[in-house]
Design an enzyme around this catalytic site. Structure first.
Site, PDB file in Angstrom:
ATOM      1  N   HIS A 156       0.390  -0.844   0.375  1.00  0.00           N
ATOM      2  CA  HIS A 156       0.035  -0.503   0.264  1.00  0.00           C
ATOM      3  C   HIS A 156       0.837   1.673   0.114  1.00  0.00           C
ATOM      4  O   HIS A 156       0.456   2.050   0.174  1.00  0.00           O
ATOM      5  CB  HIS A 156      -0.462   0.302   0.998  1.00  0.00           C
ATOM      6  CG  HIS A 156      -2.061  -1.447   1.340  1.00  0.00           C
ATOM      7  ND1 HIS A 156      -2.953  -0.969   1.392  1.00  0.00           N
ATOM      8  CD2 HIS A 156      -1.109  -1.962   2.340  1.00  0.00           C
ATOM      9  CE1 HIS A 156      -3.257  -2.420   1.468  1.00  0.00           C
ATOM     10  NE2 HIS A 156      -2.524  -3.178   2.029  1.00  0.00           N
ATOM     11  N   SER A 277      13.719  21.241 -17.994  1.00  0.00           N
ATOM     12  CA  SER A 277      12.842  21.868 -18.462  1.00  0.00           C
ATOM     13  C   SER A 277      12.911  23.053 -19.095  1.00  0.00           C
ATOM     14  O   SER A 277      13.991  23.592 -18.519  1.00  0.00           O
ATOM     15  CB  SER A 277      11.954  22.208 -16.882  1.00  0.00           C
ATOM     16  OG  SER A 277      11.263  23.166 -16.879  1.00  0.00           O
ATOM     17  N   LYS A 283      15.127  21.104 -12.725  1.00  0.00           N
ATOM     18  CA  LYS A 283      14.963  20.456 -12.881  1.00  0.00           C
ATOM     19  C   LYS A 283      15.850  18.812 -13.532  1.00  0.00           C
ATOM     20  O   LYS A 283      15.956  19.658 -14.717  1.00  0.00           O
ATOM     21  CB  LYS A 283      13.374  20.215 -13.629  1.00  0.00           C
ATOM     22  CG  LYS A 283      12.587  21.653 -13.364  1.00  0.00           C
ATOM     23  CD  LYS A 283      12.109  20.872 -12.157  1.00  0.00           C
ATOM     24  CE  LYS A 283      11.035  19.399 -11.704  1.00  0.00           C
ATOM     25  NZ  LYS A 283       9.653  19.143 -12.820  1.00  0.00           N
ATOM     26  N   GLU A 290       9.319   8.339 -17.077  1.00  0.00           N
ATOM     27  CA  GLU A 290       7.740   8.243 -17.298  1.00  0.00           C
ATOM     28  C   GLU A 290       7.627   7.768 -18.696  1.00  0.00           C
ATOM     29  O   GLU A 290       5.741   7.109 -18.795  1.00  0.00           O
ATOM     30  CB  GLU A 290       7.802   9.772 -17.461  1.00  0.00           C
ATOM     31  CG  GLU A 290       7.924  10.465 -16.052  1.00  0.00           C
ATOM     32  CD  GLU A 290       7.967  12.124 -15.570  1.00  0.00           C
ATOM     33  OE1 GLU A 290       6.767  12.357 -15.438  1.00  0.00           O
ATOM     34  OE2 GLU A 290       9.463  12.093 -16.430  1.00  0.00           O
TER      35      GLU A 290
END
Lengths: 458, 458, 458, 458
Positions: A156, A277, A283, A290
Site C-alpha cells: 500500500h 525543463s 529540474k 515516465e
C-alpha cells in the site's frame, strides 16, 4: 494493370481508395519474410512439377535480387501496388515475364500474409526474449552490486518490512521469466505453416505443404484451411504477452520515479536518462521512466484494438484483418525499446545508500518480526498482533522506535521474553531473522541469486 | 548545446535516449499552430514591455520566415532537438541571436504544447464537422433518390416491419447530428487559452494572457495553472467523440457489407470501392467498408490508450502526457478518411430495387400492422399479439403470406373485421398505415426530409 | 403462458436459456421508471381514445399499487418473466385482466426500455452532479482551511515551484467543473422521449408522443424510430463522462497515497478511511484511496465494454444491447460511492504543516523566479535559464540553497542586481512574486476562491 | 472488535467505508478454497511444531464444520468482517478461542487470497476445458451429421469457394483446441503455491511451504515473496485466454445469426434458443446467439479492467488488487454459460439443406478451381486468373454460370482443354477437385475428422 486481381473489374480504383486501403506503408517491413516464403514456395513448386527445377531456381534467384534491391533502398513503393506481396510479385514479373506469373500458384495472399507475419513473429519473439534476458542480467547485476543493501519493503506504499535490495531485483527477474515462458508458449503455438491453405479452402493443385514447412523451420502445418484464413490468435497472443511485459515495466518505472523523488531520495538516475525543463533551470526529470510507464497504455491499447477488431467476424478472411499489423508492429517496437532503456537504467542507476540507511528505522519495519517472536513464545498469533499493535501505538505517541521501549513493555505482553526480544528488534535484526523459503532471508536470497545466475547462463 | 534546458546537466544525452524520448516525428505537424501561438505571445510581450515593440515585430517576422521554411520542406528535423517547439526556437535564435532567446519569456513548453494542440484541435473539429455534414448530405441525397423504395426493417437481423429507405437514411443523419453536437460541445469546452500558465504555477512576469487569448480566438483563459499543466480532458473528449463517429460508421458499414452479399442482394457497390482476390478471379470484395468497420477498433483503442495514460497521474505535467498526440492524430486521421469514404460510397451505391421488391413479402412484415388493426377494433393488444402469432404460424405451415389466408381466419380472431383487414395486409399497405410521430409513415418521413434539408442548408 | 410473445412458438424455452437471457436481475432497478413511463403512456392512450379515460385511470392506479408491492419487497421476481417490463405487465394483467392486456398498445419493449433508462439516467446525472458539487465544496473547504499553506508543486514528480495549497484544491475544482459541464451536455442530449417509436418503425395507431414527452419532462421526442431503436449513445456518453470523473479521482487518489507515505509525510488520513494488515501490526493503509484509484480501471472498462458492444451492429435493435445496463449501473455506482468517499477524505484529511514547511527549501523551488528576476533585468530568457542552471549546480555541489550563495555569484550573471535578488529567493518570496492571471499568486488565488464560492452557491 | 488488525487504530471504521472496501460479497465464493488452504496450513503448522498435532487436528475439524455451515447457507455474512478470510477465521475463534487465534501464524491475507484464487482457478480452468471439449464434441457431431453437405465458403462475406460443412466445423474445433492449449499453459504457470510468503517478505517462523504445496497439489512454490505479493499475472492470463474463447464464440455467433436470417436461410434454430417480440407477433429472434456475441465485449472489458488495474503499481501488494476478483469471476461465468449455450445450439441447429443446395451455384464458387485447372495445363497463374476473371464477367453479363458458357470460351483461354474443363466446373466438381493438405478435399476432411475423434476420445 498493376493489381493482382483486375480481370473482372471494369471501373478503375479511385486514388483516395488506394490511399485508404493500402498496406504497403506498414507491411514493407515484411519484405525479407515474404521473399523467404516465396523462395520456399517456388522450390516446392519445382519439386512437385508445377514448375521445372530450372524455373524454380530462376525464381529463387530473382527473388534474391529483389531482396537486394529493397535492402539497398532502391525499390520504389507505391500505394497503387497495395502491399508488399504485390510489389515483389510485380518486380518478379518485370524480371521473368510469364515465369514470374507462375509464382502465385497454389497460394493466395490470405495465406501468404500470415506466413510472412509468422516468420517475422518468430524473429520478433526471439529478439524480445533476448531483450528480456538482458534486462534480467541487468537486474541480477544490480542485485549483486547491492548485495548488502536493505530497503524498506512496501505494501500500500506504506513501509512494511525490510527487504534486501537483491530480493527486490529477484522479484522482477521472476516476473520477466514468466513473460519469457509466455513468449515461448506463444512461439510454439504459432509455429505452424499456413502457406498452401490458399484463400480459404485449400487448392486443387498437388502442392506439398509439409516440404515448405520443413524448409521454413515450422514444426508442422496449419491443419484446416478455413482456420488458417481467419486465424489471428498468434498476433493477439503475442501482443497480450507484450502487454504484460509493458505492465511489469510500468510498475517498475513507477517505483523508480518515486525513488528518484527528493522525498524518497533512494536513487540517482544518470543524467543521460533524464531531461530538463524549458523554464525551470533546476529540474532533472525522469522522462525515460515516465515514457516507459506511459507507453504501457499504448501497448495495451494495441491489444484492445486487436481484440475488438476480430469481434463478431465470420469466417474466413475479412479485410478488417489487414489492420492487425499496425497494432502488432507498434506494440513490438515499444516494448523492444522500453526493454532496452530499462536494462540501461537498471545498470546505471545508483542507490543513495546512506540516505536509505538513515531513514530505515522509520515505519516500524520490525513490528512483524516482533510479533512472530511472540508467536514463537506461545502467544497466539492474533493476540501477538494486537499486543504489538499497541506497542506501536505507544511508540508513535512517544515518537520512538520499538527498540527504544523499556523491557517492561515487552514483558507485559510476553512474560519472560526478557532481553531476548531486543535480538529481533531493529531493522537489521528483523531482516536477519527471516527464514522461510522464498523470503528475504539472506540465505534464501543467495540461493536464488545462484539459481538465477545459472538460469541466465552467466 | 541544442536542448533548451542544459545548464544544470553534466552528462550528454544518449542517442538511444533521444530516439526514445523525441516527439518531433509526431508533433512537427503542429508547426503552424506553434508559430501562430508564438507570434501572439511575442506581440503580447511587446505590449507589456517585456520586449520592445520593434523586438516583438522582428520576432513575428522571423517566425513567419521559419513557417515558410517548414512549409517548403526546407527545415531539417532532428531527434536531438526533441520537439517542434525546440526546432522553431532554435531556428529563431539562429536568426536573431539574443533576441530569439527572449521569446520563451513567461511561458513553458508545458503550456505551449497544449496551446498548440488546442489550436490544431479547433481546426480538426471544424474539419470533421464539415466531413460529417458532407456525409449527412450524401445520406440525404440517397434518401431523396430512393424516396419510394421500401426496405425490410430489421431487429435482431430478422425481418421486422417495412421501412422507407428514406427513413433508414434519416436515422443515420440523426446519429451523425448527435456526433456534430458533441463536437461542438467539445470545441466550446476546449476553447480556453492555457498559454501563460507556464510550467505549473504561472509567472512572476507581467504577462497579459487575455490579450493572447483574444488574438488567438480563444473565448477565455484557463483559470488555474496547475489544471492547465495537467489537463488532457480536451484530447480525450475529442477522441471519445471520434469513437462514437467511428462506431456509427461501423454499424452502417456492417449493414452495407451484408446488403452487398449475394444473399441479401440489396446493393451494388461501385467497383472503385471494392477490390478483388489474388486467387479467386470472381471476387469483388467490399474492402473499403470492411476497413471502415475494422478501424473503428483502432479509434476506440486510441481512446483506451488515452484513458489508461492519465490513470493515476499526480499533478501537474508528467512526461507520459507526451504520448497523447500519437493517439489524437491517429484517431483524427482515421475518422477523417473514413468519413470521406463513407460519403462517396453512400452517394454511389445503388439499390437493386427489383430484387428488394421481389422478396419484400418474406418475413411477415405486415404482422404488426395487422395486430394494431385488431387493437383498433378493440382487441386487447396482448390478445391481438397472440392471435396474430397464431396466424403467422398457420401461414408458415401453409407456406403462404398473411394476405393469402382466407377471410374466416381473420374473422375468428376479430369478428366483423371482414374485408377491412386486407387493407392493411401486404407490405405496401402496412407501410402506408403508419402514422405516429417519428415513424416511417411517408408523411412523417417527408416532414423530416424537409427539416434535414433546412438544417443542412441545402 | 408468461412471456409476452409466445403465439408463434411451439417449443418451450429451456431453463438454462432463461437464465442466460434474463435481465430481471439487472433491470429490476428500473421499476419506478418503468411504472412512471407506463402511467404516462396509459394516460396518453386514454387521451387519444385507445383507452377510455376510466380504463386509463384504472391502469394508472393499478400500476401505483404494483409500485407499492415492489417498494415493499413483496414482488416475486422470476427469470421466467425475463425483465422488469414483463413482471409489471404481468402483475397488471393479474389485477385487471383484459384491460391490463391493453397497456402495451402502441409501444414495444425496444422503446420502453430506453425510455426507462433515460428516466433513470436523468436522476443519476442529477445525483452525480450533486455529488460532484459536494466534492467541490469539500475541496473549497480544504482550500480555505489551508489558505496560507505553501506546498511544493511538482512536474514529473520532481519538485518544481511553490504553490499555495488553495491553488492546488482549486485545480481539482476546475476539473470537476468540466465534468459537471459534460454531465449537463449529456443530459440535454439524452432528454428526448423514445416511447412510441415502438419496435423500430413507429405505429399505425394514433398515439400522441408529444403528450407523453411533456408529462415525463422530456424536452422533445426522438424524431426517427430506427434511430430510437438502435441508439445507445446516451448510455455510452454518460459512462464516458463517468470515466473522466473516475480518472480525475484516480490522479487525486494517487497523489494523496503518495502524500500519506512516510517519505512525503504531507498528510494524516483519518483512521476511518484506512485499514490495517492481518499480519503487520504497525500498518495503516490508505485502502479507500487505493480502491478509488483501482476502480477507475473498472469504470473505464465499462466504457470499453459499451463501445465494443455496439461495434458493427446493424440497425435496429439487437439483443446485444441488453448488456448495456450492466456496464451503465456498474460505472454509475462506482463513481457515486467514490465521489462520496473522496469528499469525506478531502474534508477530514489533515496536512502536516510543520513537516511540509520544514522541507520546503529542498528542490530549488525558487529557481524559476530567480530566472524571471533576471529576465526582468534584461537578461534574455534562455541565457537566464542557463545561468540559473549553473547556480543550481553550484548550490548542489555545495549542498546549500540558492539564497545561501554569495551576492557575487548573482552579480556575475546579472551585473547590478545586487541585494535585490534576495527579495525573490526563498520559497515564500518566490511564491509572493507570482502575478500572472491564473497563477498561484495569492491575489489570483483569492479571486478564484471568491469566484468558486459564488459558483457553488456557498 | 471484528477486524484482524485493530490494535494500532483508535478511530472506528465508518459504515460507508466498510461498504466501500468490503469484498465479502465477491470472495465468499472462495470459501471452500480458503478452508482447504487453511487446513493444509494448519497441518503444516502441526508438522513443524508451531502447533501441536492435536491443535492442528482440532483446527482442521473445526474448519470442516465451518465449511458445512457455509454449505448449508447458515453463515451470516457481514461487510463489517471485510472478506471471506476474516469470516472463517472469526468463526474459528468463536469455536476454538485462543487456538483459533493461532491459525494465521506464518501467513498474511496477501498470500492467503492468492492461494485461494489459485485453487479456485485450477478448478475453473478444468471446468472450462471440459466445456470446450463438449463444444468440440458438439461441433464434431455436427460435422458428422452433415458429412455430405456443401456450403458456400466466404471471404469478405462474399461467396468464395465451396467447402464441406464438416470442414467448417473442423475449423472451429481447431480454434477451440488452441484455446484449450492456452488454458493448459496458464494452469501450469499458475500452479505454484504462494502461501507462506506472508505479507511481502516471508516469515521468521520455521514454516514448511513445500509440504503445503504438496498437500494442495501445487507443482512447487512461488520462489520470491515480493513477487508473490504483487503478482496477478495468472488472473490476467486466464481472463485473456477467456477473451479469445469469447471472441471465437462471437465470430461463430455472428455467422449463425447471419445464417438464420431469411436472406441466408441456411439454418433453423430451435425455438428454445430464440425469443419473440413484445410487439411483432411473427418474430423469432436468435437472442442467445446475440448475447453470446455481445458478451464477448464484456469479457474483453474484464481483461481491460485488469490490465489497467495493475498499470503503474509499485511492489508489493496494493489494495487496488482486490478488484481482480470482480473481473475474474465475471469473465469466467460468462464464458462458462456461453460455452454451454453454444454446445446446445450447435447440437440442435438444423441446416436447411435443400435451400442451401438450391443457391449453391451462385457466386461462381468454381472459378478458382477453373483457374487452377488452367494452371495445371501450363497457363501461368496470373494469366489464368485474368482469363477466368474475364469469363466471370462474361457470365455475369449473360446471367449464367461458368458451366453454361460454350466450350469455345474456354478453348480461347486454354487451347486444347476441350471438354475436360467441364469436369471441374460446377460446385460439386470443384469441391471434389481439392487435394492439398488441410484443404476441404473430402479425403482430407475425413482424415481430420478421424483425428479429432481420437483427440476428443470419442
Amino acid at each position: 494493370m498493376s493489381k493482382t486481381w483486375g480481370g473482372r473489374f471494369s471501373g478503375e480504383t479511385d486514388r483516395r481508395v488506394e490511399a485508404f486501403t493500402e498496406s504497403i506503408s506498414i507491411d514493407r517491413r515484411l519484405y525479407r519474410h515474404d521473399i523467404r516464403a516465396s523462395q520456399a514456395h517456388a522450390r516446392m513448386l519445382g519439386s512437385v512439377g508445377l514448375l521445372t527445377p530450372e524455373e524454380a531456381e530462376q525464381i529463387v534467384r530473382a527473388l534474391g535480387d529483389i531482396e537486394g534491391v529493397i535492402e539497398r533502398g532502391e525499390m520504389e513503393f507505391s500505394t497503387a501496388l497495395e502491399d508488399i506481396h504485390t510489389h515483389i510479385e510485380r518486380a518478379l514479373i518485370e524480371r521473368l515475364g510469364d515465369l514470374g506469373r507462375k509464382l502465385h500458384t497454389g497460394r493466395s495472399r490470405n495465406d501468404q500474409v500470415v506466413t510472412d507475419v509468422k516468420l517475422w513473429l518468430r524473429e520478433a519473439i526471439d529478439a524480445q526474449d533476448q531483450s528480456l534476458a538482458q534486462l534480467q542480467m541487468a537486474l541480477l547485476g544490480a542485485a549483486e552490486k547491492n548485495r548488502e543493501l536493505i530497503l524498506p519493503g512496501y505494501t500500500h506504499l506504506q513501509r512494511a518490512q525490510p527487504v534486501l535490495a537483491a530480493h527486490y531485483f529477484l522479484a522482477y527477474i521472476e516476473k520477466f521469466q514468466r513473460d519469457r515462458d509466455r513468449l515461448a508458449d506463444c512461439r510454439r503455438r504459432a509455429n505452424l505453416l499456413p502457406l498452401g491453405t490458399a484463400a480459404l479452402a485449400g487448392s486443387s493443385l498437388p502442392i506439398d505443404r509439409e516440404r515448405v514447412a520443413r524448409e521454413l523451420g515450422f514444426s508442422g502445418i496449419v491443419e484446416n484451411s478455413l482456420d488458417a484464413s481467419s486465424d489471428r490468435d498468434f498476433v493477439i497472443e503475442y501482443v497480450f504477452v507484450l502487454s504484460l511485459v509493458a505492465l511489469h515495466l510500468s510498475g517498475w518505472a513507477e517505483e523508480w520515479i518515486l525513488w528518484a523523488t527528493s522525498e524518497f531520495g533512494f536513487l540517482d538516475l544518470p543524467d543521460a536518462y533524464c531531461t530538463g525543463s524549458s523554464i525551470m533551470p533546476q529540474k532533472k526529470n525522469p522522462d525515460v521512466l515516465e515514457l516507459i510507464r506511459g507507453r504501457a497504455a499504448r501497448v495495451t491499447a494495441d491489444l484492445q484494438n486487436l481484440l475488438m477488431l476480430v469481434k463478431g467476424l465470420p469466417l474466413a478472411y475479412n479485410r478488417d484483418l489487414q489492420e492487425d499489423k499496425v497494432a502488432l508492429f507498434d506494440a513490438n517496437d515499444i516494448v523492444e525499446s522500453s526493454l532496452e532503456m530499462a536494462a540501461l537504467i537498471v545498470s546505471q542507476g545508483r542507490f543513495r545508500e546512506s540516505a536509505i540507511r538513515e531513514k530505515l528505522d522509520r515505519g516500524f519495519l520490525d513490528a512483524t518480526t516482533l510479533m512472530e517472536f511472540l508467536v514463537k513464545r506461545g502467544v497466539p498469533m492474533r493476540s501477538a498482533h494486537e499486543a504489538v499493535g499497541k506497542l506501536v501505538r505507544t511508540s508513535e505517541e512517544r515518537g520512538c522506535r520499538l527498540e527504544d521501549l523499556p523491557a517492561e513493555d515487552f514483558e507485559s505482553v510476553a512474560p519472560g521474553s526478557g532481553g531476548e526480544v531486543f535480538k529481533v528488534l531493529g531493522v537489521s535484526n528483523a531482516l536477519a531473522a527471516f527464514q522461510s523459503a522464498g523470503s528475504t532471508a539472506p540465505a534464501e536470497v543467495n540461493k536464488r541469486l545462484e539459481y538465477s545466475r545459472r538460469r541466465l547462463g552467466t
